[in-house]
Scaffold this motif. Structure first.
Motif, PDB file in Angstrom:
ATOM      1  N   GLN A 183      -3.397 -81.834 -20.039  1.00  0.00           N
ATOM      2  CA  GLN A 183      -2.272 -81.066 -20.555  1.00  0.00           C
ATOM      3  C   GLN A 183      -0.964 -81.747 -20.188  1.00  0.00           C
ATOM      4  O   GLN A 183      -0.766 -82.161 -19.044  1.00  0.00           O
ATOM      5  N   VAL A 222      -4.010 -63.068 -23.036  1.00  0.00           N
ATOM      6  CA  VAL A 222      -4.759 -64.168 -23.632  1.00  0.00           C
ATOM      7  C   VAL A 222      -5.138 -65.159 -22.533  1.00  0.00           C
ATOM      8  O   VAL A 222      -4.277 -65.736 -21.879  1.00  0.00           O
ATOM      9  N   ARG A 223      -6.447 -65.355 -22.335  1.00  0.00           N
ATOM     10  CA  ARG A 223      -6.930 -66.296 -21.326  1.00  0.00           C
ATOM     11  C   ARG A 223      -6.954 -67.708 -21.897  1.00  0.00           C
ATOM     12  O   ARG A 223      -7.514 -67.942 -22.960  1.00  0.00           O
ATOM     13  N   SER A 224      -6.359 -68.635 -21.179  1.00  0.00           N
ATOM     14  CA  SER A 224      -6.400 -70.024 -21.627  1.00  0.00           C
ATOM     15  C   SER A 224      -7.648 -70.700 -21.066  1.00  0.00           C
ATOM     16  O   SER A 224      -8.309 -70.177 -20.168  1.00  0.00           O
ATOM     17  N   ASP A 225      -7.969 -71.880 -21.601  1.00  0.00           N
ATOM     18  CA  ASP A 225      -9.081 -72.658 -21.062  1.00  0.00           C
ATOM     19  C   ASP A 225      -8.546 -73.787 -20.180  1.00  0.00           C
ATOM     20  O   ASP A 225      -9.093 -74.876 -20.128  1.00  0.00           O
ATOM     21  N   SER A 226      -7.442 -73.490 -19.475  1.00  0.00           N
ATOM     22  CA  SER A 226      -6.737 -74.536 -18.724  1.00  0.00           C
ATOM     23  C   SER A 226      -7.403 -74.895 -17.402  1.00  0.00           C
ATOM     24  O   SER A 226      -7.015 -75.886 -16.770  1.00  0.00           O
ATOM     25  N   SER A 233      -8.048 -78.655 -16.116  1.00  0.00           N
ATOM     26  CA  SER A 233      -7.313 -79.634 -16.916  1.00  0.00           C
ATOM     27  C   SER A 233      -6.455 -80.534 -16.039  1.00  0.00           C
ATOM     28  O   SER A 233      -5.904 -80.103 -15.029  1.00  0.00           O
ATOM     29  N   ARG A 266      -3.182 -82.240 -15.341  1.00  0.00           N
ATOM     30  CA  ARG A 266      -1.843 -81.847 -15.762  1.00  0.00           C
ATOM     31  C   ARG A 266      -0.831 -82.967 -15.551  1.00  0.00           C
ATOM     32  O   ARG A 266      -0.842 -83.653 -14.516  1.00  0.00           O
ATOM     33  N   ASP A 318      -5.050 -69.472 -16.483  1.00  0.00           N
ATOM     34  CA  ASP A 318      -3.777 -68.900 -16.894  1.00  0.00           C
ATOM     35  C   ASP A 318      -4.022 -67.793 -17.911  1.00  0.00           C
ATOM     36  O   ASP A 318      -4.745 -67.987 -18.899  1.00  0.00           O
ATOM     37  N   ALA A 348      -1.859 -65.381 -20.344  1.00  0.00           N
ATOM     38  CA  ALA A 348      -0.534 -65.127 -20.900  1.00  0.00           C
ATOM     39  C   ALA A 348      -0.319 -63.632 -21.084  1.00  0.00           C
ATOM     40  O   ALA A 348      -1.163 -62.937 -21.649  1.00  0.00           O
ATOM     41  N   HIS A 380       3.346 -65.632 -17.141  1.00  0.00           N
ATOM     42  CA  HIS A 380       1.881 -65.609 -17.194  1.00  0.00           C
ATOM     43  C   HIS A 380       1.363 -65.374 -15.787  1.00  0.00           C
ATOM     44  O   HIS A 380       2.105 -65.489 -14.804  1.00  0.00           O
ATOM     45  N   HIS A 413      -1.272 -66.898 -13.088  1.00  0.00           N
ATOM     46  CA  HIS A 413      -2.233 -67.922 -12.663  1.00  0.00           C
ATOM     47  C   HIS A 413      -3.190 -67.224 -11.720  1.00  0.00           C
ATOM     48  O   HIS A 413      -2.816 -66.761 -10.648  1.00  0.00           O
TER      49      HIS A 413
END
Length: 280
Positions: A110, A161-165, A168, A170, A184, A186, A259, A261
């Motif tokens: 990301q 909304v759950r991210s697929d982070s 990742s 960064r 994360d 949102a 958001h 974390h």
């Protein structure tokens, strides 16, 4: 109905009642994913009435009884390499090693833009603060509080909304940083954050990178963290139940917008929180 018939019916139903009781009380386990950042469910030796003590990377591991077998619920750090790993298992008869294997997993990269350059390149005073906060965070995430029934099934702490982070790699303002070790979610500023399981608040405060942050010890090496909060509604030492209000979503610390974390540590390894939601 006469007493003899009642007695016979009760004796006939007893095995089913005991089975239902055992099934209802069985510990729900997280999803298994034998990769860096995942979880391994590893059968380990031990007597029928005494759980073994299990360690991985010098940290104690949660052990549960399931299907007449002791199972170690092992958090796998993101930094682990694919291949064979070993658990240290101690019982009254001695200590042994139990091997298990993990596979590789490629996480995405990301690229993020941060307006406050100090959150990317801290000055010397910031680095002193970060060092002190890192020690506090590590102490909280390393806790192992033994319980009779590990809380290994979680609810999502916030609606959003759950991210697929998770996991990742960064890159902040063009500079590579450590992999993302949480999920994360949102949500608008002020959205309620609720405890995913019962536990105790073991750390709280305003952290340089994480902003307003909470750490909850759920027992047996499971610790959750909540970062970038707008408000914190609990204090150090508070005992919380599943669903209790912890705070509200914010945009404090190093963020690109409001958001939550959400981090989950298991035997000190930061693992993918998604594995604990909808546990089997």
């Amino acid at each position: 109905m006469n007493s003899k018939l009642t007695s016979r019916l009760f004796r006939a139903a007893l095995p089913l009642l005991l089975l239902a009781s055992f099934t209802a009380g069985a510990t729900a386990l997280p999803k298994e994913s034998r990769v860096p950042g995942g979880i391994a469910l590893v059968p380990v030796p031990g007597s029928s009435d005494l759980a073994p003590t299990v360690q991985f990377n010098a940290y104690r591991v949660a052990v549960v009884r399931r299907d007449d077998q002791w199972v170690a619920v092992v958090g796998i750090p993101l930094a682990e390499k694919p291949g064979e790993l070993k658990l240290k298992v101690s019982t009254p008869s001695g200590t042994t090693e139990v091997p298990f294997r993990i596979s590789d997993k490629i996480y995405r990269t990301q690229h993020l833009t941060i307006k406050d350059q100090r959150k990317v390149e801290p000055d010397p005073d910031d680095l002193k603060r970060i060092s002190a906060e890192t020690k506090r965070s590590d102490a909280a995430l390393s806790k192992f509080t033994a319980t009779e029934a590990p809380a290994l099934q979680l609810i999502s702490p916030v609606e959003g909304v759950r991210s697929d982070s998770y996991g990742s790699r960064r890159v902040f303002n063009g500079q590579p940083r450590n992999p993302h070790s949480g999920m994360d979610i949102a949500a608008a500023k002020g959205t309620p954050i609720r405890s995913p399981a019962a536990g105790t608040v073991v750390e709280a405060g305003d952290f340089f990178f994480n902003g307003n942050t909470l750490y909850i010890d759920h027992g047996d090496g499971l610790v959750t963290m909540y970062c970038h909060l707008d408000t914190i509604k609990v204090k150090l030492g508070d005992r919380v139940a599943q669903g209790d209000l912890l705070g509200t979503v914010g945009a404090t610390g190093r963020v690109t917008g409001p958001h939550l974390h959400w981090g989950v540590a298991l035997n000190r390894a930061m693992v993918d929180p998604a594995l604990f939601i909808g546990a089997k």
